[in-house]
Design a protein around this motif. Structure first.
Motif, PDB file in Angstrom:
ATOM      1  N   VAL A  40    -117.340  -5.094  82.883  1.00 43.28           N
ATOM      2  CA  VAL A  40    -116.840  -4.008  83.724  1.00 43.28           C
ATOM      3  C   VAL A  40    -117.844  -2.861  83.671  1.00 43.28           C
ATOM      4  O   VAL A  40    -117.996  -2.215  82.635  1.00 43.28           O
ATOM      5  CB  VAL A  40    -115.449  -3.524  83.238  1.00 43.28           C
ATOM      6  N   PRO A  41    -118.565  -2.593  84.780  1.00 45.62           N
ATOM      7  CA  PRO A  41    -119.478  -1.448  84.792  1.00 45.62           C
ATOM      8  C   PRO A  41    -118.709  -0.148  84.996  1.00 45.62           C
ATOM      9  O   PRO A  41    -117.689  -0.123  85.673  1.00 45.62           O
ATOM     10  CB  PRO A  41    -120.387  -1.736  85.985  1.00 45.62           C
ATOM     11  N   VAL A  42    -119.184   0.910  84.376  1.00 45.50           N
ATOM     12  CA  VAL A  42    -118.584   2.234  84.527  1.00 45.50           C
ATOM     13  C   VAL A  42    -119.701   3.174  84.945  1.00 45.50           C
ATOM     14  O   VAL A  42    -120.611   3.440  84.163  1.00 45.50           O
ATOM     15  CB  VAL A  42    -117.938   2.723  83.210  1.00 45.50           C
ATOM     16  N   GLU A  43    -119.631   3.626  86.180  1.00 46.30           N
ATOM     17  CA  GLU A  43    -120.700   4.479  86.693  1.00 46.30           C
ATOM     18  C   GLU A  43    -120.451   5.933  86.333  1.00 46.30           C
ATOM     19  O   GLU A  43    -119.352   6.439  86.467  1.00 46.30           O
ATOM     20  CB  GLU A  43    -120.804   4.337  88.207  1.00 46.30           C
ATOM     21  N   GLY A  44    -121.481   6.571  85.863  1.00 44.23           N
ATOM     22  CA  GLY A  44    -121.438   7.995  85.589  1.00 44.23           C
ATOM     23  C   GLY A  44    -122.197   8.736  86.672  1.00 44.23           C
ATOM     24  O   GLY A  44    -122.669   8.160  87.651  1.00 44.23           O
ATOM     25  N   THR A  45    -122.289  10.021  86.508  1.00 43.26           N
ATOM     26  CA  THR A  45    -123.056  10.864  87.424  1.00 43.26           C
ATOM     27  C   THR A  45    -124.028  11.697  86.600  1.00 43.26           C
ATOM     28  O   THR A  45    -123.958  11.704  85.367  1.00 43.26           O
ATOM     29  CB  THR A  45    -122.129  11.806  88.218  1.00 43.26           C
ATOM     30  N   SER A  46    -124.889  12.410  87.273  1.00 48.43           N
ATOM     31  CA  SER A  46    -125.809  13.275  86.529  1.00 48.43           C
ATOM     32  C   SER A  46    -125.049  14.411  85.851  1.00 48.43           C
ATOM     33  O   SER A  46    -125.483  14.939  84.841  1.00 48.43           O
ATOM     34  CB  SER A  46    -126.877  13.838  87.462  1.00 48.43           C
ATOM     35  N   LEU A  47    -123.876  14.778  86.384  1.00 42.76           N
ATOM     36  CA  LEU A  47    -123.068  15.834  85.770  1.00 42.76           C
ATOM     37  C   LEU A  47    -122.191  15.317  84.637  1.00 42.76           C
ATOM     38  O   LEU A  47    -121.906  16.029  83.688  1.00 42.76           O
ATOM     39  CB  LEU A  47    -122.191  16.510  86.825  1.00 42.76           C
ATOM     40  N   ARG A  48    -121.746  14.091  84.770  1.00 45.08           N
ATOM     41  CA  ARG A  48    -120.897  13.497  83.728  1.00 45.08           C
ATOM     42  C   ARG A  48    -121.249  12.025  83.587  1.00 45.08           C
ATOM     43  O   ARG A  48    -120.777  11.194  84.340  1.00 45.08           O
ATOM     44  CB  ARG A  48    -119.419  13.635  84.066  1.00 45.08           C
ATOM     45  N   PRO A  49    -122.081  11.710  82.617  1.00 48.48           N
ATOM     46  CA  PRO A  49    -122.448  10.315  82.432  1.00 48.48           C
ATOM     47  C   PRO A  49    -121.274   9.489  81.925  1.00 48.48           C
ATOM     48  O   PRO A  49    -120.352  10.017  81.306  1.00 48.48           O
ATOM     49  CB  PRO A  49    -123.569  10.380  81.392  1.00 48.48           C
ATOM     50  N   GLY A  50    -121.308   8.195  82.215  1.00 44.04           N
ATOM     51  CA  GLY A  50    -120.310   7.288  81.671  1.00 44.04           C
ATOM     52  C   GLY A  50    -120.477   7.203  80.159  1.00 44.04           C
ATOM     53  O   GLY A  50    -121.570   7.388  79.630  1.00 44.04           O
ATOM     54  N   THR A  51    -119.413   6.947  79.461  1.00 46.67           N
ATOM     55  CA  THR A  51    -119.458   6.878  78.002  1.00 46.67           C
ATOM     56  C   THR A  51    -118.894   5.544  77.526  1.00 46.67           C
ATOM     57  O   THR A  51    -118.261   4.816  78.289  1.00 46.67           O
ATOM     58  CB  THR A  51    -118.630   8.005  77.369  1.00 46.67           C
ATOM     59  N   GLU A  52    -119.111   5.241  76.246  1.00 50.76           N
ATOM     60  CA  GLU A  52    -118.506   4.052  75.659  1.00 50.76           C
ATOM     61  C   GLU A  52    -116.988   4.137  75.767  1.00 50.76           C
ATOM     62  O   GLU A  52    -116.322   3.135  76.008  1.00 50.76           O
ATOM     63  CB  GLU A  52    -118.912   3.923  74.193  1.00 50.76           C
ATOM     64  N   PHE A  53    -116.444   5.341  75.589  1.00 45.80           N
ATOM     65  CA  PHE A  53    -115.008   5.567  75.719  1.00 45.80           C
ATOM     66  C   PHE A  53    -114.524   5.146  77.102  1.00 45.80           C
ATOM     67  O   PHE A  53    -113.531   4.430  77.237  1.00 45.80           O
ATOM     68  CB  PHE A  53    -114.703   7.046  75.458  1.00 45.80           C
ATOM     69  N   ASP A  54    -115.239   5.581  78.149  1.00 46.71           N
ATOM     70  CA  ASP A  54    -114.873   5.202  79.515  1.00 46.71           C
ATOM     71  C   ASP A  54    -114.898   3.685  79.690  1.00 46.71           C
ATOM     72  O   ASP A  54    -114.031   3.100  80.339  1.00 46.71           O
ATOM     73  CB  ASP A  54    -115.825   5.833  80.538  1.00 46.71           C
ATOM     74  N   GLY A  55    -115.902   3.048  79.103  1.00 44.95           N
ATOM     75  CA  GLY A  55    -116.018   1.602  79.186  1.00 44.95           C
ATOM     76  C   GLY A  55    -114.857   0.899  78.496  1.00 44.95           C
ATOM     77  O   GLY A  55    -114.288  -0.051  79.031  1.00 44.95           O
ATOM     78  N   GLU A  56    -114.483   1.379  77.320  1.00 45.70           N
ATOM     79  CA  GLU A  56    -113.362   0.769  76.595  1.00 45.70           C
ATOM     80  C   GLU A  56    -112.058   0.907  77.373  1.00 45.70           C
ATOM     81  O   GLU A  56    -111.279  -0.042  77.474  1.00 45.70           O
ATOM     82  CB  GLU A  56    -113.200   1.397  75.209  1.00 45.70           C
ATOM     83  N   ILE A  57    -111.812   2.077  77.946  1.00 39.92           N
ATOM     84  CA  ILE A  57    -110.590   2.292  78.729  1.00 39.92           C
ATOM     85  C   ILE A  57    -110.579   1.361  79.938  1.00 39.92           C
ATOM     86  O   ILE A  57    -109.577   0.710  80.235  1.00 39.92           O
ATOM     87  CB  ILE A  57    -110.466   3.760  79.171  1.00 39.92           C
ATOM     88  N   ALA A  58    -111.707   1.266  80.637  1.00 42.11           N
ATOM     89  CA  ALA A  58    -111.783   0.412  81.833  1.00 42.11           C
ATOM     90  C   ALA A  58    -111.564  -1.056  81.491  1.00 42.11           C
ATOM     91  O   ALA A  58    -110.884  -1.777  82.223  1.00 42.11           O
ATOM     92  CB  ALA A  58    -113.139   0.602  82.523  1.00 42.11           C
ATOM     93  N   VAL A  59    -112.104  -1.495  80.381  1.00 41.88           N
ATOM     94  CA  VAL A  59    -111.985  -2.911  80.037  1.00 41.88           C
ATOM     95  C   VAL A  59    -110.578  -3.240  79.517  1.00 41.88           C
ATOM     96  O   VAL A  59    -110.065  -4.324  79.771  1.00 41.88           O
ATOM     97  CB  VAL A  59    -113.107  -3.324  79.060  1.00 41.88           C
ATOM     98  N   ILE A  60    -109.922  -2.323  78.849  1.00 40.04           N
ATOM     99  CA  ILE A  60    -108.531  -2.543  78.440  1.00 40.04           C
ATOM    100  C   ILE A  60    -107.656  -2.640  79.680  1.00 40.04           C
ATOM    101  O   ILE A  60    -106.782  -3.501  79.779  1.00 40.04           O
ATOM    102  CB  ILE A  60    -108.054  -1.436  77.487  1.00 40.04           C
ATOM    103  N   ARG A  61    -107.910  -1.773  80.641  1.00 40.71           N
ATOM    104  CA  ARG A  61    -107.151  -1.829  81.897  1.00 40.71           C
ATOM    105  C   ARG A  61    -107.366  -3.174  82.608  1.00 40.71           C
ATOM    106  O   ARG A  61    -106.429  -3.786  83.125  1.00 40.71           O
ATOM    107  CB  ARG A  61    -107.578  -0.673  82.805  1.00 40.71           C
TER     108      ARG A  61
END
Length: 103
Positions: A40-61
């Protein structure tokens, strides 16, 4: 240890792992089990990069959405996640930080 904590032979064990992508504002995570496997890719932005936390939440979902599909030979399921922060955010009674957590 898994067999001691989760002895159900028909139980589905789902493993997750989030990670940052080097030189990129993106993160990603992998979920895998005996029945399915996803990245599951999690795209960030230059203002708010994606984090490991975001990745974990997305993959649990993603794992939870797969459990809504009819699965053969599965009476129980356990999601094994190494991110305490993600797990605490999901079970928290406070306002969720992201829409993924709320969902």
């Amino acid at each position: 240890m898994l067999n001691i904590l989760y002895p159900d032979p028909e139980g589905l064990r789902i493993f997750t792992d989030g990670s940052l992508l080097s030189d990129s504002p993106n993160a990603g995570a992998r979920v895998f089990s005996e029945m399915f496997s996803f990245y599951v890719p999690v795209e960030g932005t230059s203002l708010r990069p994606g984090t490991e936390f975001d990745g974990e939440i997305a993959v649990i979902r993603t794992a939870l959405s797969q459990l809504q599909c009819p699965l053969e030979k599965c009476t129980t399921a356990v999601i094994l996640c190494d991110s305490r922060a993600a797990l605490l955010a999901i079970v928290s009674n406070n306002n969720p930080k992201t829409q993924d957590i709320l969902d």
